[in-house]
Design a protein around this motif. Structure first.
Motif, mmCIF file in Angstrom:
data_model
loop_
_atom_site.group_PDB
_atom_site.id
_atom_site.type_symbol
_atom_site.label_atom_id
_atom_site.label_comp_id
_atom_site.label_asym_id
_atom_site.label_seq_id
_atom_site.Cartn_x
_atom_site.Cartn_y
_atom_site.Cartn_z
ATOM 1 N N ARG A 7 7.634 -3.566 -9.933
ATOM 2 C CA ARG A 7 6.273 -3.486 -9.400
ATOM 3 C C ARG A 7 5.397 -4.608 -9.957
ATOM 4 O O ARG A 7 4.519 -5.141 -9.261
ATOM 5 N N MET A 34 6.796 8.357 -4.062
ATOM 6 C CA MET A 34 7.068 9.518 -4.889
ATOM 7 C C MET A 34 8.469 9.368 -5.457
ATOM 8 O O MET A 34 9.460 9.424 -4.731
ATOM 9 N N ALA A 86 2.306 10.966 -0.135
ATOM 10 C CA ALA A 86 3.341 9.958 -0.376
ATOM 11 C C ALA A 86 3.855 9.393 0.945
ATOM 12 O O ALA A 86 4.103 10.137 1.891
ATOM 13 N N THR A 87 4.021 8.087 1.002
ATOM 14 C CA THR A 87 4.559 7.437 2.198
ATOM 15 C C THR A 87 6.049 7.145 2.069
ATOM 16 O O THR A 87 6.708 6.817 3.048
ATOM 17 N N GLY A 101 0.770 -1.232 0.000
ATOM 18 C CA GLY A 101 0.000 0.000 0.000
ATOM 19 C C GLY A 101 0.801 1.281 0.000
ATOM 20 O O GLY A 101 0.214 2.372 0.049
ATOM 21 N N ASP A 102 2.112 1.189 -0.094
ATOM 22 C CA ASP A 102 2.935 2.413 -0.085
ATOM 23 C C ASP A 102 2.674 3.241 -1.339
ATOM 24 O O ASP A 102 2.456 2.703 -2.435
ATOM 25 N N ARG A 103 2.729 4.548 -1.158
ATOM 26 C CA ARG A 103 2.636 5.491 -2.270
ATOM 27 C C ARG A 103 4.012 6.113 -2.426
ATOM 28 O O ARG A 103 4.430 6.935 -1.609
ATOM 29 N N ASP A 113 1.625 -4.736 -3.180
ATOM 30 C CA ASP A 113 1.048 -3.763 -4.110
ATOM 31 C C ASP A 113 1.443 -2.366 -3.661
ATOM 32 O O ASP A 113 1.239 -2.003 -2.501
ATOM 33 N N PHE A 114 2.032 -1.583 -4.557
ATOM 34 C CA PHE A 114 2.405 -0.212 -4.217
ATOM 35 C C PHE A 114 2.213 0.685 -5.429
ATOM 36 O O PHE A 114 2.124 0.214 -6.567
ATOM 37 N N GLU A 115 2.155 1.982 -5.179
ATOM 38 C CA GLU A 115 1.880 2.965 -6.211
ATOM 39 C C GLU A 115 3.119 3.807 -6.486
ATOM 40 O O GLU A 115 3.877 4.122 -5.570
ATOM 41 N N LEU A 116 3.330 4.154 -7.755
ATOM 42 C CA LEU A 116 4.444 5.009 -8.145
ATOM 43 C C LEU A 116 3.915 6.314 -8.729
ATOM 44 O O LEU A 116 3.049 6.293 -9.609
ATOM 45 N N ILE A 117 4.451 7.427 -8.240
ATOM 46 C CA ILE A 117 4.102 8.743 -8.776
ATOM 47 C C ILE A 117 5.411 9.477 -9.049
ATOM 48 O O ILE A 117 6.219 9.695 -8.138
#
Length: 280
Positions: free
Chosen positions: A60, A40, A139-140, A36-38, A66-70
């Motif tokens: 990824r 940056m 962002a985490t 769940g990490d976001r 599961d994590f998000e990339l921005i």
């Protein structure tokens, strides 16, 4: 990505696998990214940050979490900065991104006298802006593109010019405890990242503010390490390993080790019997 011969393809595949393995190992070893990490991903337009984003996107897809990339770029309003390059590249990847505009260039030029090193102030202003924006987007993790050679260079910079024994940790908690900074490229060699960027054809954006300063202390340290590596191949890797193999009792930091409390100990009875048995 440029055309490759069969031999070049083989070498590229080895290089890509090595870099991905090193990034994956760093993430696991330091628990950089969790469920769940976001994340940056800070993009400067240089070879290292492009490589970092490329590796994180690839990993990824196969990661057990599961994590998000921005992607985030800080436009510091340097003269001639090609504003369209990064948006065009990121649109092509389909990666969510933000371009943050902050005229730190003018601030640095106003404060730092001509001919003096601008990197220190530039870095602080950039870091403060990025930390603030990380909060805005929730962002985490804040991912920076520093590699193994950056870490070793920083170790010597701090020793030679700061009188401290510290480098760049692969994972860092900010002073206020509100931001976790990660360096997924911590195990990667700069020359590998340069070769990878060349083959992939990343649209490199040079830093005109600090990259043109040939008398930088970091440039001097980099040259020193390059000379060592040429004469003694593998030395940089050995130095890097030493950062993760610290013996506080063999240094002189009284806050890390109780030197004042060291006293000679009398052997206990069991030890005396053992010594006698060995002597016999």
């Amino acid at each position: 990505m440029r055309e490759l011969s069969r031999k070049e393809k083989t070498e590229f595949n080895k290089l890509q696998k090595r870099l991905r393995r090193q990034v994956a190992n760093a993430i696991v070893d330091f628990n950089m990214i969790g469920e769940g990490d976001r994340v940056m991903v800070c993009l400067s337009g240089g070879k290292d940050s492009y490589g970092m984003l490329d590796m994180l996107l690839a990993l990824r897809g196969s990661a057990p979490v599961d994590f998000e990339l921005i992607a985030v770029n800080l436009d510091q309003k340097q003269p001639g900065f090609p504003e369209a390059v990064l948006p065009a590249y990121l649109d092509g990847l389909g990666v969510p991104y933000h371009i943050v505009e902050k005229d730190t260039y003018s601030i640095v030029k106003d404060v730092i006298p001509e001919g003096k090193t601008t990197c220190g102030l530039c870095s602080r202003l950039r870091r403060g802006t990025l930390y603030g924006f990380a909060e805005e987007i929730g962002a985490t993790r804040i991912a920076l593109g520093h590699h193994r050679d950056d870490i070793v260079e920083t170790l010597f910079l701090n020793m030679f010019f700061g009188g401290t024994l510290k480098a760049m940790p692969p994972k860092l908690l900010s002073d206020d405890g509100r931001h976790v900074v990660i360096r997924p490229l911590a195990y990667c060699k700069e020359k590998d990242l340069a070769a990878y960027a060349d083959i992939k054809g990343f649209p490199i954006i040079p830093c005109n503010l600090c990259g043109s300063q040939e008398n930088l202390q970091r440039v001097q340290v980099k040259a020193m390490l390059a000379d060592w590596e040429k004469r003694y191949p593998g030395r940089t890797e050995t130095i890097f390993r030493s950062i993760a193999n610290v013996a506080p009792s063999q240094l002189a930091d009284r806050a890390l080790f109780d030197f004042a409390g060291l006293e000679q100990r009398e052997p206990d009875a069991g030890s005396e019997l053992h010594i006698r048995a060995v002597n016999l």
